[in-house]
Write an enzyme that holds these catalytic residues in place. Structure first.
Site, PDB file in Angstrom:
ATOM      1  N   ARG A 101       0.887  -1.036   0.655  1.00 56.67           N
ATOM      2  CA  ARG A 101      -0.203   0.179   0.060  1.00 56.67           C
ATOM      3  C   ARG A 101       0.914   1.147  -0.189  1.00 56.67           C
ATOM      4  O   ARG A 101       0.376   2.344  -0.425  1.00 56.67           O
ATOM      5  CB  ARG A 101      -1.089  -0.310   1.202  1.00 56.67           C
ATOM      6  CG  ARG A 101      -1.665  -1.256   1.099  1.00 56.67           C
ATOM      7  CD  ARG A 101      -2.687  -1.166   2.980  1.00 56.67           C
ATOM      8  NE  ARG A 101      -1.296  -1.343   3.348  1.00 56.67           N
ATOM      9  CZ  ARG A 101      -1.786  -1.505   4.547  1.00 56.67           C
ATOM     10  NH1 ARG A 101      -3.117  -1.791   5.391  1.00 56.67           N
ATOM     11  NH2 ARG A 101      -0.761  -1.456   5.594  1.00 56.67           N
ATOM     12  N   LYS A 145       3.786 -19.020   5.468  1.00 52.86           N
ATOM     13  CA  LYS A 145       3.408 -19.476   6.502  1.00 52.86           C
ATOM     14  C   LYS A 145       2.876 -18.040   7.933  1.00 52.86           C
ATOM     15  O   LYS A 145       3.083 -17.723   7.633  1.00 52.86           O
ATOM     16  CB  LYS A 145       3.826 -20.531   7.536  1.00 52.86           C
ATOM     17  CG  LYS A 145       5.615 -19.501   8.192  1.00 52.86           C
ATOM     18  CD  LYS A 145       6.467 -20.299   9.167  1.00 52.86           C
ATOM     19  CE  LYS A 145       5.711 -20.273  10.934  1.00 52.86           C
ATOM     20  NZ  LYS A 145       6.948 -20.847  11.925  1.00 52.86           N
ATOM     21  N   ASP A 203       7.079 -23.975   3.421  1.00 55.72           N
ATOM     22  CA  ASP A 203       8.231 -24.609   4.756  1.00 55.72           C
ATOM     23  C   ASP A 203       8.986 -24.440   4.740  1.00 55.72           C
ATOM     24  O   ASP A 203      10.014 -25.348   4.153  1.00 55.72           O
ATOM     25  CB  ASP A 203       7.826 -25.876   5.712  1.00 55.72           C
ATOM     26  CG  ASP A 203       8.188 -26.344   6.689  1.00 55.72           C
ATOM     27  OD1 ASP A 203       9.433 -25.585   6.855  1.00 55.72           O
ATOM     28  OD2 ASP A 203       7.533 -26.562   7.959  1.00 55.72           O
ATOM     29  N   HIS A 204      10.138 -23.259   5.152  1.00 61.12           N
ATOM     30  CA  HIS A 204      11.471 -22.705   4.534  1.00 61.12           C
ATOM     31  C   HIS A 204      12.438 -23.774   4.994  1.00 61.12           C
ATOM     32  O   HIS A 204      13.799 -24.482   4.850  1.00 61.12           O
ATOM     33  CB  HIS A 204      11.816 -21.917   5.249  1.00 61.12           C
ATOM     34  CG  HIS A 204      12.353 -21.479   6.257  1.00 61.12           C
ATOM     35  ND1 HIS A 204      11.971 -21.005   7.041  1.00 61.12           N
ATOM     36  CD2 HIS A 204      13.299 -21.167   7.026  1.00 61.12           C
ATOM     37  CE1 HIS A 204      11.745 -20.926   8.374  1.00 61.12           C
ATOM     38  NE2 HIS A 204      13.506 -21.200   8.658  1.00 61.12           N
ATOM     39  N   LYS A 222      16.022 -25.898   3.077  1.00 58.61           N
ATOM     40  CA  LYS A 222      17.778 -25.941   3.602  1.00 58.61           C
ATOM     41  C   LYS A 222      18.103 -27.478   3.093  1.00 58.61           C
ATOM     42  O   LYS A 222      17.741 -28.656   2.898  1.00 58.61           O
ATOM     43  CB  LYS A 222      17.708 -26.220   5.587  1.00 58.61           C
ATOM     44  CG  LYS A 222      16.599 -25.164   5.889  1.00 58.61           C
ATOM     45  CD  LYS A 222      17.148 -25.686   7.216  1.00 58.61           C
ATOM     46  CE  LYS A 222      16.817 -23.941   8.254  1.00 58.61           C
ATOM     47  NZ  LYS A 222      16.785 -22.737   8.607  1.00 58.61           N
ATOM     48  N   GLU A 273      17.177 -22.631  19.602  1.00 60.12           N
ATOM     49  CA  GLU A 273      16.988 -21.366  18.809  1.00 60.12           C
ATOM     50  C   GLU A 273      17.637 -20.194  20.597  1.00 60.12           C
ATOM     51  O   GLU A 273      17.849 -20.437  21.012  1.00 60.12           O
ATOM     52  CB  GLU A 273      16.445 -20.403  18.851  1.00 60.12           C
ATOM     53  CG  GLU A 273      15.888 -20.824  17.330  1.00 60.12           C
ATOM     54  CD  GLU A 273      14.674 -20.321  16.767  1.00 60.12           C
ATOM     55  OE1 GLU A 273      14.397 -19.484  15.958  1.00 60.12           O
ATOM     56  OE2 GLU A 273      13.621 -20.386  16.792  1.00 60.12           O
ATOM     57  N   ASP A 300       4.490 -22.931  15.887  1.00 59.05           N
ATOM     58  CA  ASP A 300       4.900 -21.622  15.603  1.00 59.05           C
ATOM     59  C   ASP A 300       6.279 -22.905  15.047  1.00 59.05           C
ATOM     60  O   ASP A 300       6.936 -22.601  13.115  1.00 59.05           O
ATOM     61  CB  ASP A 300       5.647 -20.477  16.277  1.00 59.05           C
ATOM     62  CG  ASP A 300       6.870 -20.038  15.559  1.00 59.05           C
ATOM     63  OD1 ASP A 300       6.487 -18.914  14.140  1.00 59.05           O
ATOM     64  OD2 ASP A 300       8.135 -19.339  16.238  1.00 59.05           O
ATOM     65  N   HIS A 347       7.995 -26.785  11.148  1.00 57.44           N
ATOM     66  CA  HIS A 347       9.066 -27.029  10.723  1.00 57.44           C
ATOM     67  C   HIS A 347       9.922 -28.887  11.083  1.00 57.44           C
ATOM     68  O   HIS A 347      10.174 -29.749  10.396  1.00 57.44           O
ATOM     69  CB  HIS A 347       9.987 -26.949  11.376  1.00 57.44           C
ATOM     70  CG  HIS A 347      10.108 -25.162  10.339  1.00 57.44           C
ATOM     71  ND1 HIS A 347       9.542 -24.446   9.600  1.00 57.44           N
ATOM     72  CD2 HIS A 347       9.967 -23.488  11.061  1.00 57.44           C
ATOM     73  CE1 HIS A 347       9.143 -23.435   9.769  1.00 57.44           C
ATOM     74  NE2 HIS A 347       9.848 -22.524  10.214  1.00 57.44           N
ATOM     75  N   LYS A 373      13.484 -20.884  22.085  1.00 59.81           N
ATOM     76  CA  LYS A 373      14.557 -20.019  22.244  1.00 59.81           C
ATOM     77  C   LYS A 373      14.878 -19.765  23.505  1.00 59.81           C
ATOM     78  O   LYS A 373      14.077 -20.562  24.145  1.00 59.81           O
ATOM     79  CB  LYS A 373      13.253 -18.706  21.798  1.00 59.81           C
ATOM     80  CG  LYS A 373      12.155 -19.207  20.593  1.00 59.81           C
ATOM     81  CD  LYS A 373      11.716 -17.090  20.113  1.00 59.81           C
ATOM     82  CE  LYS A 373      10.947 -18.120  19.118  1.00 59.81           C
ATOM     83  NZ  LYS A 373      11.914 -17.801  17.259  1.00 59.81           N
TER      84      LYS A 373
END
Ligand code: NDP
Ligand code: BG6
Length: 488
Positions: A51, A149, A178-179, A183, A217, A236, A241, A336
Site C-alpha cells: 500500500r 506460514k 515451509d522454509h 534447507k 534457537e 510456530d 518445521h 527460544k
C-alpha cells in the site's frame, strides 16, 4: 567441485508485501543471489506490491538497502546489483480494495512466461488476494501462488483457507512454504536415506532405539512478540518445521522423487502419529538473562503480556504407529533463548544384542547425527578399540562428514532455503512444498495437544535463558532411561 546452475525460464514474480520484513530480509536478497549466480534470466521481472506510495526507483533503493543489509559476508558486485535492480518494479496496491489492480494487470506480462504471486502478507490477506487475482484475470493456468506460514492456526482455519484458495487455484498452482524443506541438509536427509544401501535396512524399530529432533534457537521472540504470543512454539515450529523433519526421517521410500510420491509418503507418517499424552509433553517459557535483563528480558516482558501462558519451548514424545516404527519413540524439542543455536536429528541405534567384550567394556551405541545448522553435516558414532596396550577397552569415535570439509573449498555452494524454494516455484516443482492435506493432517494432530493445555489451564514452566529448557524436558527423557543428545 563446480556447481551447475541451470537457468530457469523467464518469469514475472509479484511480491505482495514486497516492502515488508520477510521480503527485505529473505526474498529480495535470495533473488539477488540467484541473479548473481546466473540462474535468473536477465529479462525476469520482480514486482513489489504494497500500500505504501513508492515508484520503481524508490523500490530499487529499498531493495538495494535490503540486499546490502541482509546479505552479510556475501560478495555484492556493484555492476551485477545495478543490473538486478533493473528487473525491479513497484505497484501501489491494496489487497482488500480495488486500488492498484488495474496497474498491476498492465504490468504483468503473461505471454510465454511464468507468473508467480508471492503472498508475503498477513494471513488474513491470503483469501482477498486470491479472490482479486481471479477477478482481475490474473489467476490463469500460467499463474502460481506462494503462500507463507502460518497456514491457519488450527485444523478449522487451515481447512477454510484451503477451501478459499481452491476456489481460485488448482492444488498444482499452490506453493505452501515451509522454509525448512529448502534447507540443504533436509534434502540431504533424503539423499542419505534413499541414495545409500547402508542405512535403509537398519531404519526401523528392530534396530533404532529412538529418534530425537532438536531445533534450538538462541534468539528470543525479537520484534515478533505480538504474532508469537498468539502462536507459541507448538504452532510456530512443531506443527510445521519439526513435523516435516519427522516425516522425512520416518517415511517409507517413495517410488519416485516427485512431488506427489514424496508428499503421499509424508502424509502417511502424519496420519500414523499417535496422540500425545499430556505427561509426555514439557512446556516452558524463558526467563530473563541475568547478565542483561534489559536487552534480554523474560518472555512475558518481551511479548508485553504479563500473564501469558504461551510456550517458548516445547518437548514431547510421540510414536509413529506403523510396522516400521512400532515401539520406537520420537522425541521432539524446540525452544527460544536456549544455550546454542542448533538444529539436529539424531538416530540412536540399539545396543548390540550381546557384548563379547564383557560388561567392563561398557555400553556403546551407534548414533547417527544429522546437523541442519550450523556446520551442516552428518556424523556417525562408531565403537572402536581404544588404541594402545591395556586390553580391549572400547571407545566411541565420530565418522564425521561435515559438508564444508567433505565437498572441498569450491564445493557445496551455500544456497539459502529461500533461494532454492523460489527457483522451485518458477520451475514448477512442488516436491519441497506442503500439500493442503498434509497441512490439515498436521493440525489434526496438533490441535488436541493445544486444546488440552487450554482446557487444563496449563502454565508453561520457566527456564533459564541459555539453558536446555525446563527440567521437565530432561525428566521426559530420564523417565525412559534416556538422555537428550548434546547439540551445538
Ligand atoms: P510485515 O508486517 O513486515 O510486512 C507486511 C507487508 O504487507 C508490508 O509490505 C505491507 O506494506 C503489506 N501490506 C499490509 N497490508 C496490505 C494490504 N492491505 N494490501 C497490500 N499490502 C499490504 O510482515 P512480514 O514480512 O514479517 O510477514 C509477511 C508474511 O510472512 C506473514 O504471513 C508472516 O507470517 C510470514 N512470515 C514472516 C517471517 C518473518 O521472519 N518476517 C517468517 C516466516 C513467515 P504496506 O503497509 O505498505 O501495505
Ligand atoms: C520461523 C519461525 O518459521 O522459523 C521463527 O516463525 C523461527 O520463530 C524461524 O525463529 C527459525 O528458522 P531458522 O531457519 O532460523 O532455523
Amino acid at each position: 567441485m563446480v556447481s551447475r546452475v541451470i537457468p530457469v525460464d523467464p518469469f514475472d514474480l509479484v511480491i505482495f508485501g514486497g516492502t515488508g520484513d520477510l521480503a527485505r530480509r529473505k526474498i529480495l536478497p535470495a533473488l539477488f543471489r540467484r541473479y548473481s549466480s546466473g540462474q535468473m534470466p536477465k529479462n525476469a521481472r520482480i514486482i513489489g506490491a504494497a500500500r505504501s506510495a513508492m515508484d520503481d526507483a524508490g523500490y530499487r533503493t529499498l531493495t538495494e538497502e535490503a540486499i546490502r543489509e541482509f546479505s552479510p559476508g556475501k560478495t555484492c558486485d556493484d555492476g551485477t546489483l545495478k543490473r538486478f535492480l533493473g528487473c525491479l518494479h513497484y505497484v501501489k496496491i491494496d489487497a482488500t480494495g480495488e486500488a492498484g489492480w488495474k496497474e498491476l494487470t498492465e504490468k504483468v506480462v503473461s505471454v510465454d512466461r511464468v507468473e508467480a504471486y508471492y503472498f508475503s502478507v498477513a494471513p488474513s490477506l491470503f483469501g482477498p488476494l486470491a479472490e482479486r487475482l481471479q477477478s482481475h484475470g490474473l489467476a490463469d493456468r500460467n499463474a502460481r501462488i506462494v503462500v507463507e506460514k502460518p497456514f491457519g492456526r488450527d485444523l478449522e482455519t487451515a481447512r477454510s483457507l484451503n477451501e478459499t484458495l481452491a476456489r481460485y487455484f488448482d492444488e498444482s498452482q499452490i506453493y505452501r512454504i515451509d522454509h525448512y524443506l529448502g534447507k540443504e541438509t533436509v534434502q540431504n536427509l533424503m539423499a542419505v536415506r534413499f541414495g545409500n544401501m547402508l542405512f535403509e535396512p537398519l531404519w526401523n524399530s528392530q534396530f533404532v532405539d529412538h529418534i530425537q529432533i532438536t531445533v534450538a534457537e538462541t534468539v528470543g521472540v525479537g520484534g515478533r512478540g505480538e504474532y508469537y504470543d498468539k502462536s507459541g512454539a507448538m504452532r510456530d515450529m512443531v506443527q510445521n518445521h519439526l513435523m516435516q523433519l519427522l516425516c522425512l526421517i520416518a517415511m517409507e521410500p517413495p517410488a519416485r522423487f516427485d512431488p506427489d510420491a514424496v508428499r503421499d509418503e509424508k502424509l502417511k507418517v502424519i496420519r500414523a502419529l499417535e496422540p500425545v499424552e499430556p505427561h509426555h509433553i514439557a512446556r516452558g517459557q524463558y526467563d530473563a538473562d541475568p547478565a542483561d535483563e534489559v536487552e534480554f528480558p523474560d518472555y512475558r516482558t518481551a511479548v508485553d503480556n504479563p500473564r501469558s501462558k504461551t510456550e517458548s519451548f516445547v518437548a514431547l514424545k510421540t510414536h509413529v504407529a506403523n510396522w516400521r516404527w512400532a515401539g520406537t519413540p520420537f522425541y521432539l524439542r524446540t525452544g527460544k533463548r536456549m544455550g546454542a543455536r542448533a538444529s539436529e536429528i539424531t538416530v540412536v541405534f540399539k545396543d548390540t544384542p550381546h557384548s563379547i567384550f564383557g560388561e567392563d567394556a561398557g555400553r556403546h551405541r551407534n548414533v547417527l547425527s544429522i546437523r541442519l545448522q550450523p556446520n551442516e553435516g552428518i556424523t556417525l558414532g562408531v565403537t572402536i578399540k581404544e588404541p594402545g596396550p591395556g586390553g580391549m577397552r572400547l571407545i566411541d569415535v565420530p565418522l564425521d562428514m561435515t559438508f564444508a570439509d567433505a565437498l572441498g573449498p569450491d564445493g557445496g555452494e551455500s544456497v539459502d532455503a529461500y533461494e532454492r524454494l523460489i527457483m522451485d516455484v518458477i520451475r514448477g516443482n512442488q516436491t519441497l512444498f506442503m500439500r493442503g492435506d498434509e497441512v490439515e493432517a498436521a493440525w489434526a494432530w496438533t490441535d488436541p495437544i493445544i486444546n488440552g493445555w487450554t482446557t487444563r489451564g496449563d502454565v508453561p514452566k520457566p527456564y533459564d535463558s541459555g539453558s536446555d529448557g525446563p527440567d521437565a524436558a530432561l525428566q521426559l527423557m530420564r523417565r525412559d532411561s534416556r538422555e537428550w543428545q548434546k547439540v551445538g
